[in-house]
Every structure is written in structure tokens, then in C-alpha cells.
Motif scaffolding. Structure first.
Motif, PDB file in Angstrom:
ATOM      1  N   LEU A 221       0.838  -1.206   0.000  1.00 20.00           N
ATOM      2  CA  LEU A 221       0.000   0.000   0.000  1.00 20.00           C
ATOM      3  C   LEU A 221       0.869   1.252   0.000  1.00 20.00           C
ATOM      4  O   LEU A 221       0.598   2.213  -0.727  1.00 20.00           O
ATOM      5  CB  LEU A 221      -0.922  -0.017   1.221  1.00 20.00           C
ATOM      6  N   LYS A 222       1.928   1.237   0.799  1.00 18.93           N
ATOM      7  CA  LYS A 222       2.858   2.376   0.800  1.00 18.93           C
ATOM      8  C   LYS A 222       3.544   2.534  -0.549  1.00 18.93           C
ATOM      9  O   LYS A 222       3.802   3.656  -0.993  1.00 18.93           O
ATOM     10  CB  LYS A 222       3.902   2.199   1.894  1.00 18.93           C
ATOM     11  N   GLY A 223       3.847   1.415  -1.191  1.00 23.06           N
ATOM     12  CA  GLY A 223       4.506   1.496  -2.496  1.00 23.06           C
ATOM     13  C   GLY A 223       3.647   2.193  -3.536  1.00 23.06           C
ATOM     14  O   GLY A 223       4.147   3.008  -4.320  1.00 23.06           O
ATOM     15  N   ILE A 224       2.341   1.881  -3.566  1.00 28.16           N
ATOM     16  CA  ILE A 224       1.438   2.556  -4.510  1.00 28.16           C
ATOM     17  C   ILE A 224       1.358   4.047  -4.173  1.00 28.16           C
ATOM     18  O   ILE A 224       1.397   4.905  -5.059  1.00 28.16           O
ATOM     19  CB  ILE A 224       0.041   1.918  -4.457  1.00 28.16           C
ATOM     20  N   ARG A 225       1.263   4.378  -2.887  1.00 27.89           N
ATOM     21  CA  ARG A 225       1.184   5.789  -2.477  1.00 27.89           C
ATOM     22  C   ARG A 225       2.457   6.545  -2.855  1.00 27.89           C
ATOM     23  O   ARG A 225       2.403   7.665  -3.378  1.00 27.89           O
ATOM     24  CB  ARG A 225       0.941   5.840  -0.965  1.00 27.89           C
ATOM     25  N   ASN A 226       3.620   5.936  -2.621  1.00 27.99           N
ATOM     26  CA  ASN A 226       4.887   6.609  -2.916  1.00 27.99           C
ATOM     27  C   ASN A 226       5.084   6.818  -4.412  1.00 27.99           C
ATOM     28  O   ASN A 226       5.651   7.833  -4.836  1.00 27.99           O
ATOM     29  CB  ASN A 226       6.047   5.803  -2.346  1.00 27.99           C
ATOM     30  N   ASN A 227       4.638   5.875  -5.232  1.00 34.57           N
ATOM     31  CA  ASN A 227       4.735   6.050  -6.684  1.00 34.57           C
ATOM     32  C   ASN A 227       3.763   7.122  -7.176  1.00 34.57           C
ATOM     33  O   ASN A 227       4.090   7.898  -8.071  1.00 34.57           O
ATOM     34  CB  ASN A 227       4.466   4.729  -7.398  1.00 34.57           C
ATOM     35  N   LEU A 228       2.564   7.157  -6.597  1.00 32.41           N
ATOM     36  CA  LEU A 228       1.584   8.163  -6.999  1.00 32.41           C
ATOM     37  C   LEU A 228       2.022   9.563  -6.595  1.00 32.41           C
ATOM     38  O   LEU A 228       1.598  10.545  -7.214  1.00 32.41           O
ATOM     39  CB  LEU A 228       0.227   7.840  -6.362  1.00 32.41           C
ATOM     40  N   TYR A 229       2.878   9.672  -5.589  1.00 33.13           N
ATOM     41  CA  TYR A 229       3.347  10.982  -5.124  1.00 33.13           C
ATOM     42  C   TYR A 229       4.154  11.705  -6.210  1.00 33.13           C
ATOM     43  O   TYR A 229       4.116  12.931  -6.309  1.00 33.13           O
ATOM     44  CB  TYR A 229       4.192  10.794  -3.870  1.00 33.13           C
ATOM     45  N   ASN A 230       4.875  10.952  -7.043  1.00 29.83           N
ATOM     46  CA  ASN A 230       5.729  11.561  -8.069  1.00 29.83           C
ATOM     47  C   ASN A 230       5.215  11.343  -9.487  1.00 29.83           C
ATOM     48  O   ASN A 230       5.706  11.993 -10.414  1.00 29.83           O
ATOM     49  CB  ASN A 230       7.154  10.998  -7.967  1.00 29.83           C
ATOM     50  N   LYS A 231       4.275  10.426  -9.668  1.00 27.53           N
ATOM     51  CA  LYS A 231       3.826  10.093 -11.020  1.00 27.53           C
ATOM     52  C   LYS A 231       2.305  10.049 -11.054  1.00 27.53           C
ATOM     53  O   LYS A 231       1.656   9.863 -10.021  1.00 27.53           O
ATOM     54  CB  LYS A 231       4.381   8.728 -11.459  1.00 27.53           C
ATOM     55  N   ASP A 232       1.753  10.187 -12.245  1.00 27.34           N
ATOM     56  CA  ASP A 232       0.323   9.986 -12.455  1.00 27.34           C
ATOM     57  C   ASP A 232       0.060   8.516 -12.779  1.00 27.34           C
ATOM     58  O   ASP A 232       0.957   7.785 -13.225  1.00 27.34           O
ATOM     59  CB  ASP A 232      -0.184  10.877 -13.588  1.00 27.34           C
ATOM     60  N   LEU A 233      -1.162   8.082 -12.561  1.00 25.78           N
ATOM     61  CA  LEU A 233      -1.514   6.672 -12.733  1.00 25.78           C
ATOM     62  C   LEU A 233      -2.675   6.536 -13.709  1.00 25.78           C
ATOM     63  O   LEU A 233      -3.685   7.223 -13.577  1.00 25.78           O
ATOM     64  CB  LEU A 233      -1.892   6.052 -11.385  1.00 25.78           C
ATOM     65  N   ILE A 234      -2.499   5.649 -14.697  1.00 24.50           N
ATOM     66  CA  ILE A 234      -3.562   5.308 -15.638  1.00 24.50           C
ATOM     67  C   ILE A 234      -4.016   3.878 -15.338  1.00 24.50           C
ATOM     68  O   ILE A 234      -3.186   2.976 -15.204  1.00 24.50           O
ATOM     69  CB  ILE A 234      -3.075   5.416 -17.101  1.00 24.50           C
ATOM     70  N   PHE A 235      -5.320   3.673 -15.244  1.00 24.64           N
ATOM     71  CA  PHE A 235      -5.844   2.337 -14.957  1.00 24.64           C
ATOM     72  C   PHE A 235      -7.223   2.210 -15.596  1.00 24.64           C
ATOM     73  O   PHE A 235      -7.889   3.203 -15.902  1.00 24.64           O
ATOM     74  CB  PHE A 235      -5.930   2.090 -13.448  1.00 24.64           C
ATOM     75  N   THR A 236      -7.620   0.968 -15.802  1.00 25.86           N
ATOM     76  CA  THR A 236      -8.917   0.661 -16.397  1.00 25.86           C
ATOM     77  C   THR A 236      -9.774  -0.046 -15.366  1.00 25.86           C
ATOM     78  O   THR A 236      -9.365  -1.058 -14.777  1.00 25.86           O
ATOM     79  CB  THR A 236      -8.747  -0.226 -17.636  1.00 25.86           C
ATOM     80  N   MET A 237     -10.989   0.479 -15.160  1.00 29.25           N
ATOM     81  CA  MET A 237     -11.901  -0.081 -14.176  1.00 29.25           C
ATOM     82  C   MET A 237     -13.306  -0.085 -14.754  1.00 29.25           C
ATOM     83  O   MET A 237     -13.799   0.963 -15.187  1.00 29.25           O
ATOM     84  CB  MET A 237     -11.848   0.752 -12.882  1.00 29.25           C
ATOM     85  N   ASP A 238     -13.911  -1.251 -14.805  1.00 22.52           N
ATOM     86  CA  ASP A 238     -15.268  -1.414 -15.348  1.00 22.52           C
ATOM     87  C   ASP A 238     -15.360  -0.913 -16.787  1.00 22.52           C
ATOM     88  O   ASP A 238     -16.339  -0.285 -17.189  1.00 22.52           O
ATOM     89  CB  ASP A 238     -16.289  -0.683 -14.472  1.00 22.52           C
ATOM     90  N   GLY A 239     -14.313  -1.173 -17.570  1.00 19.51           N
ATOM     91  CA  GLY A 239     -14.299  -0.787 -18.976  1.00 19.51           C
ATOM     92  C   GLY A 239     -14.005   0.674 -19.242  1.00 19.51           C
ATOM     93  O   GLY A 239     -14.015   1.099 -20.388  1.00 19.51           O
ATOM     94  N   THR A 240     -13.714   1.456 -18.207  1.00 18.68           N
ATOM     95  CA  THR A 240     -13.424   2.882 -18.357  1.00 18.68           C
ATOM     96  C   THR A 240     -11.999   3.157 -17.922  1.00 18.68           C
ATOM     97  O   THR A 240     -11.569   2.708 -16.856  1.00 18.68           O
ATOM     98  CB  THR A 240     -14.395   3.731 -17.508  1.00 18.68           C
TER      99      THR A 240
END
Length: 595
Positions: A221-240
């Protein structure tokens, strides 16, 4: 009496030129004699040469002299207009490998070098280290080749090849064959790929027992937070396809702080350390509070009502990410059998629970995640995302294996490393400071903690305190046995009420829409607390709550659509008028309103 003539062979300097006496130190004296090229000096004693012979200043560079004087620095050597090359071999009396470079150029200390020479000296020293390291590796590699050649010639190699199965033998041949290619230039056959997949899918076993590796979910969980602190995140959820950014979290925090009135905020748990994580990257609680349902609901609410040109208008993707991470972390961090109210995934894994469906859904979402470098635009998939996928697959496999043994449920938090960290932390803190115990000390500390487990980690620790009850209660019961006599019967004493005169502050405050919804949310919480104590009295319900859903914050925060209450306009207005008073004033006004 010293001669006025320079002792360097072939030097025709004038008598009036400044000349220098040979040095007293043996090593320096030998170098001076060798550099003069005068064979006559080699057979003479040092004392006689120092009294009789001199070297003129024409053979010394300007860097050999002290600033503003004609005196030579210590360790100076003649290097100019010499009959022999200036770099001569050191005498056998020099036994210092580290000083070899300095002696070769006629120096004794690094401090005597010029700035440019110091840089060259550092580069030369590093190159010598690299050469020595490569020489050792070369010798080691030659020895390995020599041993390998002897092994191939012997009959042991043929016997070993006969005992190996075809798959293992092909694997060894492939590894030998591809060693000559670079890692990016290596190619594998179909048989090699099938073997790799079978090895990847087969869990390791020790003594016939299967081992299922799982990464620690709090660290992921900390790893995702630390990466999001410096970078933007693209993801697909429910086809969007959505985009999440840390800028949205910073914006909602600043928006919430801007609309703060008398300490009332929608996101009251968020503070400076949650947003600027440089000093708190290791705090799991901060990451969990950012990726929470509360933050997700407030971002979604503000994004729906924000102007289209504002930053928060595009924060819907960040709200989805916070809600998704909150649900996923709940599913792998549950410590209770039954679910908390409104949190179905924060419970034990059962056949009828939603964990399996959510884990399969979460794996697809994590597989679509890619982080974008804000400066270069490069897409990357950090190890935290890959390890989330690996961990969720391991949880699925673990539950399928547990069901074979008719296990009805299991608690996911029991497989993270928090209990182990708590145990080691208690052992280290036993005896004030026990950071490096041996086996005997560890065993004694463990026995002491087992008997008297009143010790716990500090509040500022990074682990959730283990909720396991003590195995032995005798000591605790003995200590608490005398405390019953200290209890006071409330019927024996009169309760004296103290009337506190409150200072009313101006109540004509202009609230924003977010502050108004926050006040309504708090009023609903107070109303529910009162109704619990009054067993939901019908008269109290008519006075405190309303059937009209007139608060968007309550509506979006309600997990089950029936757990939160909407306050009546009369009660909300009363609390709004007393919101600028201290907390005790709010409580007294609430009691007065109920009466």
C-alpha cells in the motif's frame, strides 16, 4: 664549504643562481641523487654530500616553492632539465603501496599537490583499484575454466549426465548456450518457455510441505502511495480508463482546509504529513488514511460540484482509485470474523464472502495500471503493482488450499508481518535496550513477555498492535484483585452539576456548501449517539432526525444506505448556532435541546 656549482650532470648555471641543499630524509635524498645523474655522488656519504654539493633552482618547478618565498616545500623533487627521466623507480627502502604514486612524482603528501594534480591523483588511484579488481576476477575466471576443463575430461561429468533427466539436461545446455549473448539478445525455444511457465506456476515445497509466498500488504500500500506521489496513474476499471494524480489529493486537502470553520473539516484526519510524505514515507497509517472511503467520497462530491475548468473537476479517477485501494486493503487486512458495519470486505474469508470475487476483479485492475513520469511521459509498471498481483493470486491459492482441509474461514491479517514485528519490537525493548540478543537472551525475554505481557509498542510505531489475548492471566488478576475496593458506588454520592456560563460569540457566519454539509454530518452523528442512549425514542426521533435526504455528504458516505441519519432542520440549525462554542458548550446545548 659548499661548492657554487650545481651537482646535476651537464648543468651550467651561474654562480649567483639560488641553490638548495640535499634533503635530510633518506628516501628523498636517494631520489635527488638519482635524478642528478651524477655517479660521483653515489659513492659518497650523505653528510659529506649535504655539506659539499648543491642543486640549483632551475631544476624545480614553481609549484615546489612556498607562496611568497624562495624556500622549497617539504617533499619537493627536481623535475626540470635533468639528464635522466624524472620518473625513476623507488628504492627498496620504500615499503608503502599507497604512497607509490606520490613518490613516483617526487611527493610525500597529498596536501602538497596542486588542485589539478589532486584530481589526477584521485582518478589514477581509482583506476588502479579497478585494475586490481579486474585482475583478481580474471585470475578467478581462469581458475574456474581450468577446473571446468578438468571436470569435463573426467568420467564424473558423463556419470552426472546419465543421472539427469532430459528436462534438466536441456535446461543446463540452454544456459550454457545463451551465455555468449547479451541479456536483451537471448532467445529461448518453445520447450524452454514451457519449462519456465511450469516452474513459475509450481509453488516451492520444503520437506513435502507447500510454501505460498505473500508480500506484506501494508508495504505494498505504501509502495502505490509513494509512486503516486511523483507520477500519475492510468488504470482501467469497469471498462473505463481513468487517470489518478496526487495533485488531486493535494487540492482536496487545501480545499478542505480553506473551508474549515472552528476546527470542523470533512477530512479531519488528513494533515500536513499525509500530503507531504518526505518525512513519513514509512507510515502505513498515513497511506491507509489517504486511500480511504472518506477521502474518495469527499473527492467525488467536490468533483461533481466543481467548475469544469478547475483541477478537482477531473478528480473522479483519483476518487475511484482511493475507493478501490481502500476495499482491496480491507480484503487482505481483516482481523475480525464478522464484518464491520458497512465494510463487508473487512472480515474473515469465507465461502459466502465477497473476497474471491473482489480479488479476481482487483487483479485485472492492477494489470491495467501504468504510472506516467510527469517530466518525460514514460510509462512504467513499478514492483508494487506486480507484487500486488502476485499477492492476490497467492491469497486465492491459499484459500483454495485451506478449503481442502475443511477450514471454514481465515483472517488475512494473520499472514502479514505485523505480529512478527510487534514481537521483535517487544523483545528489543525488554530490559530498556536489547537490540542484539543472543539465543539465550531472546528465549529469556520471550518467556518474560509471555508471563507478563503488559508491554506493547509505542503509539508512533508502524505496526498494528496484535490483538491476541494473554496466555496467562494469573499475574494480571493478582494485580487487579485489590482495585475493586477503590470503586465508588454512584448511589452513595450526589452528583453535583456545575453550571458553566458560556460566552456567546457572533453566530452570523457565512458557511460554504462543504462546511454546511460537514455540520449536517456531525449533527447526524450526534443525533444517532443520543438515539442509541434513548433506545430510539419516538419523540426524540421526531425532534432530531428527518426523513428527507438533504445532505450529499451523508448520502455519499453512507455504506449501507441505512447506517447514517439525516438531522432535522431544527436540530441542525441549533448546532450550527453553537458550532463556534467549545465542545462542552455544544454538549450542554444538545442536552438542553433534548430536554
Amino acid at each position: 664549504m659548499p661548492s657554487n656549482k650545481c651537482s646535476v650532470l651537464g648543468c651550467e648555471s651561474e654562480r649567483m643562481v639560488k641553490k638548495h641543499v640535499f634533503p635530510l630524509i633518506d628516501v628523498e635524498y636517494d631520489l635527488w641523487v638519482l635524478r642528478t645523474g651524477n655517479k660521483k655522488l653515489e659513492g659518497l656519504s650523505k653528510s659529506y654530500v649535504r655539506k659539499t654539493f648543491l642543486v640549483c633552482c632551475n631544476h624545480f618547478s614553481s609549484s615546489c616553492y612556498s607562496t611568497g618565498t624562495k624556500r622549497l616545500k617539504r617533499g619537493s623533487m627536481p623535475t626540470l632539465f635533468l639528464p635522466t627521466p624524472p620518473l625513476v623507480e623507488l628504492p627498496n627502502t620504500v615499503n608503502a603501496k599507497k604512497k607509490k604514486l606520490l613518490y613516483n612524482i617526487g611527493m610525500r603528501r597529498v596536501a602538497d599537490l596542486t588542485p589539478r594534480k589532486k584530481k589526477l591523483y584521485t582518478v589514477a588511484k581509482n583506476l588502479i583499484k579497478k585494475v586490481n579488481c579486474m585482475t583478481k576476477k580474471n585470475v578467478s575466471f581462469k581458475q574456474q575454466l581450468k577446473f571446468a576443463k578438468k571436470f569435463v575430461i573426467t568420467d564424473s561429468c558423463n556419470n552426472l549426465a546419465e543421472k539427469l533427466n532430459k528436462t534438466t539436461l536441456d535446461f543446463i545446455k540452454t544456459q550454457v548456450h545463451i551465455q555468449k549473448n547479451s541479456p536483451k539478445g537471448r532467445r529461448y525455444t518453445l520447450e524452454d518457455k514451457i519449462l519456465a511457465l511450469s516452474m513459475y506456476k509450481t509453488s516451492p515445497k520444503v520437506d513435502g510441505k507447500e510454501i505460498i509466498p505473500i508480500y506484506d500488504p501494508p508495504h505494498l500500500l505504501k509502495g502505490i502511495r509513494n509512486n503516486l506521489y511523483n507520477k500519475d496513474l492510468i488504470f482501467t476499471m469497469d471498462g473505463t480508463t481513468d487517470t489518478a494524480s496526487w495533485d488531486h489529493i493535494v487540492a482536496i486537502y487545501e480545499h478542505d482546509k480553506k473551508n474549515e470553520e472552528y476546527g470542523l473539516r470533512a477530512l479531519f484526519k488528513l494533515n500536513h504529513n499525509h500530503i507531504h510524505i518526505e518525512r513519513s514515507k514509512m507510515k502505513v497509517s498515513n497511506a491507509a488514511q489517504v486511500f480511504s472511503h472518506k477521502v474518495a467520497s469527499v473527492i467525488k462530491l467536490v468533483a461533481d460540484n466543481a467548475p469544469k475548468e478547475s483541477l478537482l473537476a477531473n478528480a473522479v479517477g483519483t476518487a475511484k482509485l482511493c475507493l478501490f485501494m481502500d476495499q482491496t486493503f480491507d480484503s487482505v487486512n481483516a482481523s475480525t470474523i464478522n464484518a464491520e458495519y458497512g465494510k463487508p470486505l473487512r472480515s474473515a474469508v469465507r465461502n459466502t464472502s465477497l473476497h474471491m470475487a473482489h480479488w479476481k476483479y482487483a487483479i485485472k485492475v492492477f494489470e491495467s495500471m501504468k504510472f506516467i513520469n510527469k517530466r518525460t511521459g514514460k510509462l512504467t509498471v513499478p514492483p508494487s503493482v506486480k507484487n500486488w498481483i502476485f499477492t492476490l493470486k497467492s491469497f486465492i491459492h491459499l484459500w483454495l488450499q485451506l478449503k481442502k482441509f475443511n477450514i471454514k474461514y481465515f483472517l488475512p491479517r494473520q499472514v502479514n508481518q505485523d505480529p512478527l514485528e510487534c514481537l521483535f519490537g517487544s523483545v528489543r525493548s525488554h530490559g530498556v535496550r536489547n537490540i542484539n540478543p543472543n539465543c539465550y537472551q531472546f528465549m529469556c525475554s520471550f518467556k518474560t513477555l509471555l508471563i507478563n505481557n503488559f508491554m506493547s509498542l509505542k503509539v508512533s510505531g508502524n505496526c498494528v498492535i496484535d490483538n491476541s489475548e494473554s496466555a496467562l492471566y494469573n499475574l494480571k488478576n493478582f494485580i487487579e484483585s485489590g482495585s475493586s475496593s477503590l470503586l465508588i458506588n454512584e448511589n452513595d454520592k450526589d452528583v453535583n452539576l456545575i453550571n458553566i456560563t458560556m460566552i456567546d460569540l457572533p453566530t452570523t457566519i457565512k458557511y460554504t456548501y462543504l462546511t454546511d454539509m460537514t455540520i449536517g454530518y456531525i449533527s447526524g452523528y450526534l443525533a444517532r449517539s443520543v438515539l442509541k442512549d434513548t433506545h430510539f425514542c419516538r419523540l426524540c426521533k421526531n425532534e432530531l432526525i428527518s426523513d428527507v435526504e438533504n445532505n450529499d455528504l451523508i448520502q455519499i458516505r453512507d455504506f449501507t444506505r441505512k447506517s447514517l441519519l439525516y438531522p432535522s432542520d431544527k436540530f441542525k440549525n441549533n448546532e450550527s448556532q453553537n458550532i463556534n462554542k467549545p465542545f462542552i458548550g455544544m454538549s450542554l446545548s444538545l442536552m438542553k435541546f433534548i430536554r
